[in-house]
Design an enzyme around this catalytic site. Structure first.
Site, mmCIF file in Angstrom:
data_model
loop_
_atom_site.group_PDB
_atom_site.id
_atom_site.type_symbol
_atom_site.label_atom_id
_atom_site.label_comp_id
_atom_site.label_asym_id
_atom_site.label_seq_id
_atom_site.Cartn_x
_atom_site.Cartn_y
_atom_site.Cartn_z
ATOM 1 N NE ARG A 1 29.087 34.625 48.258
ATOM 2 C CZ ARG A 1 28.946 33.488 48.885
ATOM 3 N NH1 ARG A 1 28.179 33.399 49.962
ATOM 4 N NH2 ARG A 1 29.532 32.393 48.472
ATOM 5 N NE ARG B 1 28.810 36.817 40.276
ATOM 6 C CZ ARG B 1 29.354 36.195 41.319
ATOM 7 N NH1 ARG B 1 28.660 36.017 42.420
ATOM 8 N NH2 ARG B 1 30.591 35.738 41.255
ATOM 9 C CD GLN C 1 34.035 34.869 47.674
ATOM 10 O OE1 GLN C 1 35.265 34.751 47.768
ATOM 11 N NE2 GLN C 1 33.440 35.205 46.539
ATOM 12 C CG ASP D 1 28.821 29.023 41.066
ATOM 13 O OD1 ASP D 1 29.707 28.639 41.856
ATOM 14 O OD2 ASP D 1 28.110 30.025 41.276
ATOM 15 C CE LYS E 1 34.180 32.418 44.034
ATOM 16 N NZ LYS E 1 33.999 33.545 43.086
#
Ligand code: MRU
Length: 338
Positions: A51, A94, A200, A241, A252
């Site tokens: 990830r 994703r 995370q 991202d 996130k």
């Protein structure tokens, strides 16, 4: 190939299989899985075994390699069709991190190269994946160099989620300037919110930083405002991202509220990302697709149900407006949002 950063390697390719560090088992177990098909890789990306945006891109590139190896004995047209189908499979894992599509686009272009031999094509596909991998390692180093100067001699940083070595195949994005600052003798300490639902921050960033002798304190997500107001925090650095043309940034879920809190408390809020995270096809953050994940991630903690049977909404990312961002630490230097 593989950049051994600290004591682990997130991804490596031995010519036949791809070895990945299973991040769902950290920090308790350091387990490596051997993947041999594109479907294995798609499952690993979707299941967050690998990830973090840059690592998702490198993993997808190697997923295409696994597809090419599996279909290498077929007629060239069947080979190309099978590999294209696997590219679609990988693209469906994703939706938010643009690095996935950036890497798959580069891999698909290799399929279009003028060659009549499957053997040659397989060689070109392997070379391209290794190049994407090598570039990722280099971009992390460059982000570290670009961002080191913004870290004070005794800097206190708040990061979020994990945008470190575990999220890339190199030394990370948001954490790279911190590692570089430490190498230069600066005394850096870090706060990391736990990052629900999949933790995370608590599981991965705390493990990674403490393994590298960087003092790190975990806080609850809900303690972020209190810590920014009451403690000395010099700056926030997070990853990305996908970044739209106007600088709006998906990261996130919880990054947006952290940016608002940073602004309210006059704390600079930096985003560290490679230029490949900038999506030139998207004007503003409103157009960035946001992944929604299984409600079990919220309903459960470590397989134990903690909520009654009511609806759950679980967006994995949110968008921070460019107006909340102090600047971007990229592999090509610092960029200020215009
Ligand atoms: O769901 P994840 O763990 O893949 O989310 C990761 C993040 O949001 C990271 O901050 C982002 O991918 C940048 S990684 C360098």
């Amino acid at each position: 190939m593989g950049d051994k950063f600290m004591n682990f390697t997130t991804i490596s390719f031995d010519g036949k299989t791809v070895k990945v560090l299973d991040q769902t088992r950290l920090p308790h177990e350091e387990t490596y899985l051997s993947l041999s098909t594109a479907q294995d890789m798609a499952n690993a990306i979707k299941g967050l075994i690998v990830r973090g945006a840059p690592l998702i891109g490198v993993s997808a590139a190697y997923g295409v390699v696994l597809s090419a190896l599996m279909h290498r004995r077929k007629d060239i047209n069947i080979f190309k069709n099978n590999v294209l189908n696997d590219i679609k499979l990988l693209a469906g894992t994703r939706p938010t991190a643009v690095n996935l599509f950036y890497a798959l686009d580069k891999m698909e272009k290799v399929l279009g190269l003028d060659t009549s031999s499957v053997h040659n094509l397989v060689g070109l596909i392997i070379d391209k994946a290794k190049k994407i991998h090598k570039e990722d390692i280099q971009m992390c180093k460059n982000i570290g160099d670009s961002g080191e100067s913004i870290i004070p001699e005794s800097g206190v940083i708040m990061t979020y989620c994990n945008a470190g070595a575990l999220a890339t195949s190199g030394m990370g994005t948001a954490l790279a300037p911190i590692y570089r600052a430490k190498e230069k003798g600066k005394k850096v300490t870090v706060y990391v919110p736990e990052t629900r639902p999949l933790l995370q921050g608590a599981r991965l960033t705390a493990w990674e930083l403490s393994n590298n002798d960087i003092p790190v304190t975990i806080i609850c997500d809900s303690a972020r405002g209190y810590v920014l107001k009451k403690k000395k925090v010099d700056l926030c650095i997070v990853g990305a991202d996908r970044i739209a043309k106007n600088g709006d940034t998906a990261n996130k879920v919880g990054t947006y509220s952290l940016a608002v809190l940073a602004k309210t408390n006059n704390i600079p809020f930096w985003v560290a990302a490679p230029k490949s995270s900038f999506d030139k096809t998207i004007e503003t953050g409103r157009d960035i697709p946001i992944e929604e994940r299984d409600e079990a991630e919220v309903r459960n903690i470590s397989d134990k149900t903690i909520a009654p049977d009511v609806p759950v909404f679980n967006p994995a990312f949110d968008v921070t407006e460019a107006t909340l961002i102090t600047g971007f630490i990229t592999d090509e230097g610092i960029i200020k949002p215009s």
